[in-house]
Design a protein around this motif. Structure first.
Motif, short mmCIF file in Angstrom:
data_model
loop_
_atom_site.label_atom_id
_atom_site.label_comp_id
_atom_site.label_asym_id
_atom_site.label_seq_id
_atom_site.Cartn_x
_atom_site.Cartn_y
_atom_site.Cartn_z
N GLU A 62 -15.15 5.30 4.25
CA GLU A 62 -15.35 4.04 4.98
C GLU A 62 -15.05 2.83 4.08
OE1 GLU A 62 -16.33 6.91 7.25
OE2 GLU A 62 -18.00 6.61 5.86
N LEU A 63 -15.32 2.96 2.79
CA LEU A 63 -14.97 1.87 1.87
C LEU A 63 -13.46 1.70 1.80
CD1 LEU A 63 -15.73 -0.26 -0.24
CD2 LEU A 63 -15.72 1.55 -1.97
N VAL A 64 -12.73 2.81 1.80
CA VAL A 64 -11.27 2.76 1.82
C VAL A 64 -10.78 2.04 3.08
CG1 VAL A 64 -9.16 4.15 1.95
CG2 VAL A 64 -11.00 4.83 0.40
N LYS A 65 -11.38 2.37 4.22
CA LYS A 65 -10.98 1.74 5.48
C LYS A 65 -11.26 0.24 5.46
CE LYS A 65 -11.89 5.89 8.26
NZ LYS A 65 -12.79 6.51 9.26
N ILE A 66 -12.41 -0.14 4.90
CA ILE A 66 -12.77 -1.56 4.83
C ILE A 66 -11.79 -2.31 3.95
CG2 ILE A 66 -14.49 -3.18 3.92
CD1 ILE A 66 -16.65 -1.19 4.88
N HIS A 67 -11.51 -1.76 2.76
CA HIS A 67 -10.58 -2.42 1.85
C HIS A 67 -9.19 -2.54 2.48
CE1 HIS A 67 -7.93 -3.03 -1.62
NE2 HIS A 67 -8.99 -3.57 -2.23
N GLN A 68 -8.76 -1.48 3.11
CA GLN A 68 -7.44 -1.49 3.75
C GLN A 68 -7.38 -2.53 4.86
OE1 GLN A 68 -6.28 2.14 5.91
NE2 GLN A 68 -4.23 1.90 5.08
N PHE A 69 -8.41 -2.62 5.67
CA PHE A 69 -8.43 -3.58 6.76
C PHE A 69 -8.44 -5.02 6.24
CE2 PHE A 69 -10.71 -6.33 9.76
CZ PHE A 69 -9.89 -6.20 10.87
N LEU A 70 -9.26 -5.28 5.23
CA LEU A 70 -9.40 -6.64 4.73
C LEU A 70 -8.14 -7.14 4.03
CD1 LEU A 70 -13.03 -6.62 3.23
CD2 LEU A 70 -12.29 -7.45 5.47
N PHE A 71 -7.47 -6.27 3.29
CA PHE A 71 -6.39 -6.73 2.42
C PHE A 71 -4.98 -6.34 2.85
CE2 PHE A 71 -10.19 -6.87 -0.21
CZ PHE A 71 -10.05 -8.09 -0.85
N THR A 72 -4.83 -5.55 3.92
CA THR A 72 -3.50 -5.14 4.38
C THR A 72 -2.55 -6.30 4.66
OG1 THR A 72 -4.03 -2.93 5.17
CG2 THR A 72 -2.30 -4.08 6.34
N PRO A 73 -3.02 -7.43 5.23
CA PRO A 73 -2.07 -8.53 5.48
C PRO A 73 -1.50 -9.14 4.20
CG PRO A 73 -4.09 -8.81 6.77
CD PRO A 73 -4.36 -7.75 5.76
N ILE A 74 -2.13 -8.85 3.06
CA ILE A 74 -1.74 -9.53 1.82
C ILE A 74 -1.05 -8.60 0.83
CG2 ILE A 74 -2.58 -11.00 -0.06
CD1 ILE A 74 -5.10 -11.44 1.72
N TYR A 75 -1.59 -7.39 0.67
CA TYR A 75 -1.09 -6.49 -0.37
C TYR A 75 -0.62 -5.16 0.20
CZ TYR A 75 -3.61 -9.80 -3.34
OH TYR A 75 -4.07 -10.94 -3.96
N ALA A 76 0.50 -4.68 -0.28
CA ALA A 76 1.04 -3.40 0.19
C ALA A 76 0.16 -2.23 -0.21
CB ALA A 76 2.46 -3.21 -0.36
N TRP A 77 -0.62 -2.39 -1.29
CA TRP A 77 -1.44 -1.30 -1.81
C TRP A 77 -2.88 -1.33 -1.29
CZ3 TRP A 77 -5.01 -4.27 -4.04
CH2 TRP A 77 -4.60 -5.50 -4.60
N ALA A 78 -3.15 -2.11 -0.28
CA ALA A 78 -4.52 -2.18 0.26
C ALA A 78 -5.00 -0.79 0.67
CB ALA A 78 -4.55 -3.12 1.46
N GLY A 79 -6.20 -0.45 0.25
CA GLY A 79 -6.78 0.84 0.60
C GLY A 79 -6.32 2.00 -0.24
N GLU A 80 -5.43 1.75 -1.20
CA GLU A 80 -4.95 2.82 -2.07
C GLU A 80 -5.87 2.98 -3.27
OE1 GLU A 80 -0.94 2.20 -3.29
OE2 GLU A 80 -0.13 2.29 -1.25
N VAL A 81 -6.41 4.19 -3.45
CA VAL A 81 -7.25 4.48 -4.61
C VAL A 81 -6.35 4.60 -5.84
CG1 VAL A 81 -8.89 6.11 -5.63
CG2 VAL A 81 -8.99 5.60 -3.17
N ARG A 82 -6.72 3.94 -6.91
CA ARG A 82 -5.84 3.86 -8.09
C ARG A 82 -5.62 5.22 -8.76
NH1 ARG A 82 -8.96 3.51 -12.93
NH2 ARG A 82 -11.16 3.19 -12.50
N ASP A 83 -4.45 5.35 -9.37
CA ASP A 83 -4.10 6.53 -10.16
C ASP A 83 -3.70 6.10 -11.56
OD1 ASP A 83 -1.76 5.25 -9.56
OD2 ASP A 83 -0.69 7.01 -8.84
#
Length: 217
Positions: free
Chosen positions: A60-81
């Motif tokens: 759910e945290l991934v979904k929240i981050h993706q929803f909030l930041f998708t209009p701005i960043y291509a990597w929204a919701g992506e867990v870092r590697d």
């Protein structure tokens, strides 16, 4: 796989150091304004449609981050590697992130078994999420929404005291006692009442960010 610093800079930043974004904005101050305005608007929408999102796991945290930041960043919701640090603070090494997510899910399961979780319960979760630091940017705002929605599910209004150097040091040192003091909990009978109050405050705050004003020099 180890990703070099040069490769990370090329992947995420323009030549002047501003984060690459969908607006192609290279002025860092203007990007901060755009980011705040867009994220605030989407957070208000998310809170007003909170019934579509239950807080049960890290996903759910991934979904929240993706929803909030998708209009701005291509990597929204992506867990870092890749590795990530801020100032003198180094966050969880990328090979350990999967185990870190398992630990967060364990804490969430323990919290959701309780009727009224304590400030210390939320402090432990906040500390674990801060060290995990799963996203390139926007961890704080996504985590705050995540934890506030979690608390609302338990009929609690969760507030964070003003972020200051003491709290920053506590996060860096994993000082749970200080973090627990940082969290204010107020029992509220209705989840809907909590959400509406937070949403209204965000809408009011967002009214001050309608027009970009260059920072004072």
């Amino acid at each position: 796989m180890v990703i070099s610093d040069d490769a990370l800079i090329k992947r995420f930043k323009y030549a002047n150091g501003t984060l690459k974004n969908k607006y192609h904005e290279t002025d860092a101050a203007k990007l901060r304004f755009i980011e705040y305005k867009v994220v605030n608007q989407r957070l208000v929408w998310l809170l007003n449609h909170h019934d579509q999102l239950t807080i049960q796991s890290f996903s759910e945290l991934v979904k929240i981050h993706q929803f909030l930041f998708t209009p701005i960043y291509a990597w929204a919701g992506e867990v870092r590697d890749y590795e990530l640090s801020k100032g003198d603070t180094e966050f969880m090494l990328s090979p350990a992130i999967a185990k870190g997510i398992d630990h967060v899910n364990h804490l969430l399961a323990q919290i959701n078994k309780q009727t009224k979780p304590t400030a210390m319960d939320y402090a432990q979760l906040l500390d674990s999420l801060n060290y995990l630091h799963p996203f390139r940017e926007g961890n704080g705002r996504a985590t705050k929404a995540f934890i506030q929605l979690l608390a609302a599910n338990h009929g609690q209004e969760l507030r964070f005291n003003r972020q200051d150097e003491l709290v920053i040091r506590a996060l860096a040192a994993a000082d749970l006692a200080v973090l627990a003091d940082f969290i204010q909990l107020k029992p509220v009978g209705s989840k809907q009442a909590v959400i509406q109050k937070i949403s209204a405050e965000l809408e009011k705050k967002g009214q001050h960010y309608q027009t970009y004003r260059p920072p004072r020099r």
